[in-house]
Write an enzyme that holds these catalytic residues in place. Structure first.
Site, short mmCIF file in Angstrom:
data_model
loop_
_atom_site.label_atom_id
_atom_site.label_comp_id
_atom_site.label_asym_id
_atom_site.label_seq_id
_atom_site.Cartn_x
_atom_site.Cartn_y
_atom_site.Cartn_z
N ASP A 68 0.82 -1.21 0.00
CA ASP A 68 0.00 0.00 0.00
C ASP A 68 0.85 1.26 0.00
OD1 ASP A 68 0.92 -0.51 2.59
OD2 ASP A 68 -1.06 -1.02 3.36
N ASN A 137 -7.45 -2.69 14.25
CA ASN A 137 -8.86 -2.93 13.89
C ASN A 137 -9.03 -4.16 13.00
OD1 ASN A 137 -7.89 -2.07 11.44
ND2 ASN A 137 -9.19 -0.26 11.27
N HIS A 139 -7.35 -4.75 10.12
CA HIS A 139 -7.08 -4.59 8.69
C HIS A 139 -5.78 -5.30 8.30
CE1 HIS A 139 -4.76 -0.52 9.39
NE2 HIS A 139 -3.89 -1.49 9.30
N GLU A 144 -9.65 -1.61 5.26
CA GLU A 144 -10.31 -1.26 6.51
C GLU A 144 -11.60 -2.06 6.67
OE1 GLU A 144 -8.43 0.19 8.42
OE2 GLU A 144 -8.07 2.31 8.04
#
Ligand code: F6R
Length: 263
Positions: A68, A137, A139, A144
Protein backbone atom coordinates in the site's frame (compact mmCIF):
# COMPACT_ATOMS: atom_id res chain seq x y z
CA UNK A 1 -3.75 -21.43 9.41
CA UNK A 2 -0.52 -22.31 11.10
CA UNK A 3 -0.07 -20.27 14.28
CA UNK A 4 3.43 -20.01 15.74
CA UNK A 5 3.78 -18.44 19.18
CA UNK A 6 7.21 -17.00 19.91
CA UNK A 7 8.84 -15.73 23.10
CA UNK A 8 9.42 -12.22 21.77
CA UNK A 9 9.44 -10.01 18.70
CA UNK A 10 13.02 -10.95 17.84
CA UNK A 11 12.03 -14.61 17.58
CA UNK A 12 8.96 -13.60 15.53
CA UNK A 13 11.36 -12.03 13.04
CA UNK A 14 13.58 -15.09 12.87
CA UNK A 15 10.70 -17.55 12.42
CA UNK A 16 9.09 -15.38 9.72
CA UNK A 17 12.43 -14.91 7.96
CA UNK A 18 13.04 -18.67 7.97
CA UNK A 19 9.65 -19.21 6.33
CA UNK A 20 10.40 -16.59 3.70
CA UNK A 21 13.90 -17.96 3.07
CA UNK A 22 12.38 -21.37 2.47
CA UNK A 23 10.05 -19.92 -0.17
CA UNK A 24 13.02 -18.22 -1.84
CA UNK A 25 14.86 -21.54 -1.89
CA UNK A 26 11.80 -23.23 -3.35
CA UNK A 27 10.97 -20.60 -6.01
CA UNK A 28 14.48 -19.64 -7.02
CA UNK A 29 16.29 -16.32 -7.32
CA UNK A 30 13.51 -14.55 -9.23
CA UNK A 31 11.09 -15.01 -6.33
CA UNK A 32 8.36 -12.39 -5.96
CA UNK A 33 7.99 -10.95 -2.47
CA UNK A 34 5.03 -9.01 -1.12
CA UNK A 35 6.28 -6.50 1.42
CA UNK A 36 4.50 -4.68 4.25
CA UNK A 37 5.48 -1.45 5.96
CA UNK A 38 4.96 -0.35 9.57
CA UNK A 39 6.54 -1.55 12.81
CA UNK A 40 5.49 -5.21 12.69
CA UNK A 41 7.78 -6.51 9.92
CA UNK A 42 10.88 -4.67 11.17
CA UNK A 43 12.22 -7.70 13.06
CA UNK A 44 11.54 -9.86 10.00
CA UNK A 45 13.49 -7.50 7.75
CA UNK A 46 16.32 -7.43 10.31
CA UNK A 47 16.45 -11.23 10.38
CA UNK A 48 16.33 -11.42 6.57
CA UNK A 49 19.15 -8.85 6.40
CA UNK A 50 21.23 -11.07 8.72
CA UNK A 51 20.75 -13.99 6.30
CA UNK A 52 21.67 -11.79 3.33
CA UNK A 53 24.76 -10.42 5.09
CA UNK A 54 25.84 -13.95 6.02
CA UNK A 55 25.60 -14.98 2.35
CA UNK A 56 22.79 -17.45 3.12
CA UNK A 57 20.11 -15.61 1.15
CA UNK A 58 20.39 -13.80 -2.18
CA UNK A 59 17.54 -11.45 -3.07
CA UNK A 60 19.37 -9.48 -5.74
CA UNK A 61 17.16 -10.97 -8.48
CA UNK A 62 13.92 -10.89 -6.50
CA UNK A 63 10.98 -8.67 -7.33
CA UNK A 64 8.94 -7.03 -4.60
CA UNK A 65 5.51 -5.42 -4.44
CA UNK A 66 4.48 -3.22 -1.53
CA UNK A 67 1.02 -3.61 -0.07
CA UNK A 68 0.00 0.00 0.00
CA UNK A 69 0.87 3.68 -0.17
CA UNK A 70 -0.55 6.90 1.19
CA UNK A 71 -2.25 9.16 -1.32
CA UNK A 72 -0.74 12.61 -1.70
CA UNK A 73 2.65 12.11 -0.01
CA UNK A 74 5.49 12.75 -2.44
CA UNK A 75 7.63 9.63 -2.97
CA UNK A 76 10.56 11.30 -1.23
CA UNK A 77 8.54 12.18 1.89
CA UNK A 78 10.15 10.34 4.84
CA UNK A 79 6.81 8.76 5.78
CA UNK A 80 5.79 7.68 2.29
CA UNK A 81 5.79 3.92 1.96
CA UNK A 82 8.03 4.35 -1.07
CA UNK A 83 10.65 5.85 1.29
CA UNK A 84 10.03 3.17 3.93
CA UNK A 85 10.58 0.39 1.41
CA UNK A 86 13.80 2.00 0.15
CA UNK A 87 15.09 2.46 3.71
CA UNK A 88 14.07 -0.78 5.40
CA UNK A 89 13.77 -3.29 2.55
CA UNK A 90 15.67 -2.36 -0.62
CA UNK A 91 18.86 -1.26 1.15
CA UNK A 92 19.21 -3.85 3.93
CA UNK A 93 18.08 -6.78 1.75
CA UNK A 94 20.14 -5.69 -1.27
CA UNK A 95 17.17 -5.70 -3.63
CA UNK A 96 17.45 -4.19 -7.08
CA UNK A 97 15.41 -0.95 -6.77
CA UNK A 98 14.23 -1.32 -10.36
CA UNK A 99 12.49 -4.57 -9.41
CA UNK A 100 10.67 -3.08 -6.42
CA UNK A 101 7.18 -1.64 -6.88
CA UNK A 102 5.03 0.58 -4.67
CA UNK A 103 1.56 1.84 -5.65
CA UNK A 104 1.77 5.40 -7.00
CA UNK A 105 -0.13 7.54 -4.51
CA UNK A 106 0.79 10.69 -6.44
CA UNK A 107 -0.65 9.59 -9.80
CA UNK A 108 -3.01 12.05 -11.48
CA UNK A 109 -5.27 9.08 -12.31
CA UNK A 110 -5.35 6.96 -9.16
CA UNK A 111 -7.80 4.45 -10.58
CA UNK A 112 -5.48 3.75 -13.51
CA UNK A 113 -2.51 3.51 -11.12
CA UNK A 114 -4.35 0.70 -9.28
CA UNK A 115 -5.13 -1.13 -12.51
CA UNK A 116 -1.49 -0.77 -13.60
CA UNK A 117 -0.33 -2.15 -10.25
CA UNK A 118 -2.48 -5.25 -10.59
CA UNK A 119 -1.18 -5.74 -14.15
CA UNK A 120 2.43 -5.43 -12.98
CA UNK A 121 1.84 -8.05 -10.30
CA UNK A 122 0.25 -10.37 -12.84
CA UNK A 123 3.12 -9.80 -15.30
CA UNK A 124 5.57 -10.79 -12.55
CA UNK A 125 3.70 -14.09 -12.18
CA UNK A 126 2.07 -13.21 -8.84
CA UNK A 127 3.45 -12.97 -5.35
CA UNK A 128 5.20 -16.04 -3.93
CA UNK A 129 5.21 -14.95 -0.31
CA UNK A 130 3.32 -12.00 1.12
CA UNK A 131 4.54 -10.47 4.38
CA UNK A 132 1.70 -8.91 6.40
CA UNK A 133 1.13 -6.99 9.60
CA UNK A 134 -2.31 -6.46 11.10
CA UNK A 135 -3.90 -3.22 12.22
CA UNK A 136 -5.47 -2.91 15.67
CA UNK A 137 -8.86 -2.93 13.89
CA UNK A 138 -8.03 -6.14 12.03
CA UNK A 139 -7.08 -4.59 8.69
CA UNK A 140 -4.45 -6.15 6.45
CA UNK A 141 -2.91 -3.90 3.83
CA UNK A 142 -5.13 -0.88 4.29
CA UNK A 143 -8.29 -2.92 3.81
CA UNK A 144 -10.31 -1.26 6.51
CA UNK A 145 -13.38 -2.86 8.13
CA UNK A 146 -16.20 -3.26 5.60
CA UNK A 147 -13.75 -3.97 2.74
CA UNK A 148 -14.99 -6.42 0.15
CA UNK A 149 -13.42 -9.80 0.81
CA UNK A 150 -12.64 -10.11 -2.91
CA UNK A 151 -11.40 -6.54 -3.43
CA UNK A 152 -8.51 -5.64 -5.73
CA UNK A 153 -6.00 -2.78 -5.55
CA UNK A 154 -7.97 0.45 -5.11
CA UNK A 155 -8.34 3.79 -3.39
CA UNK A 156 -9.48 3.53 0.24
CA UNK A 157 -10.37 6.00 2.97
CA UNK A 158 -8.40 5.39 6.17
CA UNK A 159 -10.40 5.05 9.38
CA UNK A 160 -9.79 7.52 12.16
CA UNK A 161 -8.42 4.66 14.27
CA UNK A 162 -5.79 3.75 11.67
CA UNK A 163 -4.82 7.42 11.32
CA UNK A 164 -4.53 7.67 15.12
CA UNK A 165 -2.45 4.47 15.23
CA UNK A 166 -0.10 5.91 12.59
CA UNK A 167 0.03 9.39 14.08
CA UNK A 168 3.24 8.35 15.86
CA UNK A 169 5.05 8.81 12.53
CA UNK A 170 3.67 12.32 11.90
CA UNK A 171 3.76 15.62 13.81
CA UNK A 172 -0.06 15.85 14.17
CA UNK A 173 -3.16 13.81 13.38
CA UNK A 174 -4.04 16.28 10.64
CA UNK A 175 -0.73 15.49 8.95
CA UNK A 176 -1.65 11.80 8.58
CA UNK A 177 -3.03 11.22 5.07
CA UNK A 178 -6.73 10.43 4.86
CA UNK A 179 -6.54 8.13 1.82
CA UNK A 180 -4.36 5.36 0.46
CA UNK A 181 -3.98 2.93 -2.40
CA UNK A 182 -3.97 -0.64 -1.16
CA UNK A 183 -3.86 -4.11 -2.57
CA UNK A 184 -7.29 -5.64 -2.04
CA UNK A 185 -8.14 -8.67 0.05
CA UNK A 186 -8.61 -10.65 -3.16
CA UNK A 187 -5.17 -9.50 -4.31
CA UNK A 188 -3.60 -10.63 -1.03
CA UNK A 189 -5.37 -13.99 -1.19
CA UNK A 190 -3.78 -14.57 -4.61
CA UNK A 191 -0.30 -14.72 -3.04
CA UNK A 192 0.96 -18.32 -3.02
CA UNK A 193 1.72 -18.06 0.69
CA UNK A 194 1.36 -15.42 3.38
CA UNK A 195 3.26 -14.79 6.60
CA UNK A 196 1.54 -12.42 9.04
CA UNK A 197 3.60 -11.10 11.95
CA UNK A 198 2.28 -9.37 15.07
CA UNK A 199 3.83 -8.44 18.40
CA UNK A 200 2.56 -6.70 21.51
CA UNK A 201 -0.58 -6.70 23.62
CA UNK A 202 -2.15 -3.98 21.46
CA UNK A 203 -2.46 -6.58 18.68
CA UNK A 204 -4.01 -9.33 20.86
CA UNK A 205 -7.66 -8.51 20.05
CA UNK A 206 -7.00 -8.25 16.33
CA UNK A 207 -5.00 -11.50 16.24
CA UNK A 208 -7.71 -13.40 18.14
CA UNK A 209 -10.40 -11.98 15.84
CA UNK A 210 -8.67 -12.85 12.59
CA UNK A 211 -7.48 -16.30 13.66
CA UNK A 212 -10.41 -17.55 15.73
CA UNK A 213 -13.29 -15.21 14.97
CA UNK A 214 -15.79 -15.49 12.16
CA UNK A 215 -14.69 -14.55 8.65
CA UNK A 216 -16.13 -11.08 8.38
CA UNK A 217 -15.49 -7.80 6.59
CA UNK A 218 -15.67 -6.25 10.08
CA UNK A 219 -12.22 -7.84 10.68
CA UNK A 220 -10.71 -7.97 7.19
CA UNK A 221 -7.67 -10.08 8.16
CA UNK A 222 -10.06 -12.93 8.98
CA UNK A 223 -10.24 -13.57 5.22
CA UNK A 224 -6.84 -15.30 5.60
CA UNK A 225 -8.77 -18.24 7.05
CA UNK A 226 -9.54 -19.02 3.42
CA UNK A 227 -5.85 -19.14 2.48
CA UNK A 228 -4.30 -22.58 2.20
CA UNK A 229 -0.80 -21.46 3.21
CA UNK A 230 -1.15 -18.74 5.84
CA UNK A 231 1.31 -18.65 8.72
CA UNK A 232 0.61 -16.37 11.67
CA UNK A 233 3.73 -15.65 13.72
CA UNK A 234 3.06 -13.84 16.99
CA UNK A 235 4.79 -13.12 20.28
CA UNK A 236 3.30 -14.15 23.64
CA UNK A 237 1.62 -10.77 24.15
CA UNK A 238 -0.07 -10.75 20.76
CA UNK A 239 -1.14 -14.38 21.36
CA UNK A 240 -2.59 -13.62 24.80
CA UNK A 241 -6.24 -13.65 23.67
CA UNK A 242 -6.07 -16.79 21.54
CA UNK A 243 -8.36 -19.40 23.09
CA UNK A 244 -6.53 -22.24 21.35
CA UNK A 245 -3.00 -21.04 22.20
CA UNK A 246 -2.11 -24.29 23.98
CA UNK A 247 -3.17 -26.28 20.95
CA UNK A 248 -1.04 -24.15 18.60
CA UNK A 249 1.96 -24.67 20.91
CA UNK A 250 1.27 -28.41 20.96
CA UNK A 251 1.21 -28.50 17.15
CA UNK A 252 4.45 -26.50 16.89
CA UNK A 253 6.18 -28.74 19.42
CA UNK A 254 4.95 -31.93 17.80
CA UNK A 255 6.58 -31.13 14.47
CA UNK A 256 9.33 -28.76 13.57
CA UNK A 257 7.95 -25.84 11.61
CA UNK A 258 7.07 -27.35 8.24
CA UNK A 259 8.11 -24.98 5.51
CA UNK A 260 5.19 -23.50 3.63
CA UNK A 261 4.62 -25.27 0.33
CA UNK A 262 4.29 -22.85 -2.52
CA UNK A 263 3.44 -25.34 -5.20
C1 F6R B 1 1.48 -1.75 6.11
C2 F6R B 1 0.12 -2.25 6.18
C3 F6R B 1 -0.67 -2.27 7.43
C4 F6R B 1 0.17 -2.52 8.69
C5 F6R B 1 -0.71 -2.43 9.92
C6 F6R B 1 0.06 -2.64 11.20
O1 F6R B 1 1.99 -1.81 4.79
O2 F6R B 1 -0.38 -2.62 5.18
O3 F6R B 1 -1.66 -3.27 7.35
O4 F6R B 1 0.76 -3.78 8.62
O5 F6R B 1 -1.35 -1.18 9.97
O6 F6R B 1 0.97 -1.58 11.35
P1 F6R B 1 2.13 -1.67 12.44
O7 F6R B 1 2.95 -2.82 12.05
O8 F6R B 1 2.86 -0.36 12.31
O9 F6R B 1 1.45 -1.85 13.74
Amino acid sequence: MEVVICDDDREVGHVAAAQIAHVVEDRGPSVVLGVATGSSPMSTYAALAELVDAGRLDLSHAQAFALDEYVGLPKGHPQSYHSFIQRHVVGPLHLNPHRVHVPDGTASDLEQACIDYELAMAAAGGVDVQILGVGSNGHIGFNEPSSSLSSRTRLKTLTRRTREDNQRFFPTLDAVPTHCLTQGLGTILDARSVVLVASGEHKADAVAAIVEGPVTARRPGSVLQFHRFATIVVDEAAASKLELADYYRQVSEAKPLVPTSTS
